[in-house]
Write a protein that holds these residues in place. Sequence first.
Motif, PDB file in Angstrom:
ATOM      1  N   ILE A  57       0.844  -1.182   0.000  1.00  0.00           N
ATOM      2  CA  ILE A  57       0.000   0.000   0.000  1.00  0.00           C
ATOM      3  C   ILE A  57       0.885   1.239   0.000  1.00  0.00           C
ATOM      4  O   ILE A  57       1.667   1.465   0.929  1.00  0.00           O
ATOM      5  N   ALA A  58       0.777   2.055  -1.034  1.00  0.00           N
ATOM      6  CA  ALA A  58       1.546   3.294  -1.130  1.00  0.00           C
ATOM      7  C   ALA A  58       0.819   4.411  -0.384  1.00  0.00           C
ATOM      8  O   ALA A  58      -0.320   4.257   0.059  1.00  0.00           O
ATOM      9  N   ASP A  59       1.482   5.575  -0.268  1.00  0.00           N
ATOM     10  CA  ASP A  59       0.850   6.683   0.447  1.00  0.00           C
ATOM     11  C   ASP A  59       1.502   8.010   0.075  1.00  0.00           C
ATOM     12  O   ASP A  59       2.591   8.044  -0.523  1.00  0.00           O
ATOM     13  N   GLY A  60       0.843   9.086   0.414  1.00  0.00           N
ATOM     14  CA  GLY A  60       1.341  10.443   0.255  1.00  0.00           C
ATOM     15  C   GLY A  60       0.619  11.323   1.247  1.00  0.00           C
ATOM     16  O   GLY A  60      -0.463  10.976   1.726  1.00  0.00           O
ATOM     17  N   LEU A  61       1.191  12.494   1.560  1.00  0.00           N
ATOM     18  CA  LEU A  61       0.671  13.319   2.651  1.00  0.00           C
ATOM     19  C   LEU A  61       0.238  14.709   2.218  1.00  0.00           C
ATOM     20  O   LEU A  61       0.009  15.578   3.056  1.00  0.00           O
TER      21      LEU A  61
END
Length: 445
Positions: free
Chosen positions: A56-60
């Motif tokens: 699972i990738a992510d960004g903020l």
Amino acid sequence: MSKQKKMKIGTMLNGSGQNISSWRHPRAVADGSINIDHYQQLAQKAEQGKLDFLFIADGLYITEQTRPNLLNRFEPVTLITALARETSHIGVVATLSTSYSEPYTVARQFASVDHLSGGRAGWNVVTSPLEKSAANYNKGAHPEHDLRYKMAKEYLQVTRGLWDSWEEDSFIRNKQTGEFFNKEKLHKLNHKGEFYSVEGPLNIGRPPQGYPLLFQAGSSEAGRNFAAAEADAVFTRHLTLKEAKHFYQDVKRRAEKEGRDPDTVLIFPSISTFVGATKEEAEAKFKEVSELVDEQAALDYLGRYFDHHDFSQYPLDGPFPDVGDLGRNGFQATSDRIKQIAKKEHLTLRELAFRITTPKDENIFIGTPEEVADLMERWFIEGAADGFVLGNQILPEGLNDFVDLIVPVLQERGLFKREYEAITLRGHFGLSKPKNQFVNTKSKL
């Protein structure tokens, strides 16, 4: 006769798919990034195919131009916790930033997921490439690129120390004597470093894997050094087999210089597969996906790698503009590569935007199941990969096709397992459980 080495395979789970306009595809789940039933079905399909892990990738940080899948999506640690309870063998890997989180909280979160899953948790350690992430956290300016990796190194020192707070058999729970735990087997960290001061101990027992498996995704000079020193697995992306082989050899060499066994640092290039009964059918699937992307979406996606720069202000049929150092403190390796592609291939801004959003490079495998398996086998045998992360362009179709059509070919060739051979993610990767750093020391609480 030695046992044949087998590739490891994981899959990205990114809502409706990896393509920036995947939600528009007629067979995609448009609300996939916030649809738990969809995610559970994908996880179970991946486990049916004996895949090693979910990623699972992510960004903020988001803007109105951010790709749709990223505008409205689950927080990764929460999501892998839910998916761990719907599966029994497959690893669950979540992305979490060292730049915008606290070591104690993160150590506790991943230890909890490792216990809940029976030893299947993984942490994709990132330093947050999007410079404007700082605007969402009360920490001042976004740290400079190489400084973020220096901070991350100490961050992992802290989290590993916290995971070692308790020895394996610390908790006695003797109802007759009233002894709940052995005080001699509890260790306080008392870390005071350049960036972090953490006392400890952690308020959860040592994870089943010792430490959750650590991924790293970064191809810059600082990223490679960090991976070689700290990571169990490296998630990377290369457009050609030659580039992938060079990266593979480089990181393995750096790991050896760090005093590590290079075979314990596994390299996972990202690939996308389009498979059909014929090559023509597979090509038609690729064409169908590429036609989903419109001009503005392509420009917005390109801008993400350059601090969300607005490229629509430039002549679309002119050359790629001089953007100075935009992107250098964020997606350093990727922004550099984009500039190199524009220069080498003499692309206009319009051509470059579509080139980046709907690529057809060597890491896009298109063909029959046998032809796709041939390409995977070549990358694996020639030393470009220890395994792969599937960047399915459309979900669930891409994953279903891979599991139903390609996995059986890989299994028939002896390149991929037919059954799970371990119960932990470290076990899937053939990695041993790290020793507790405080055992046999005199440092007691």
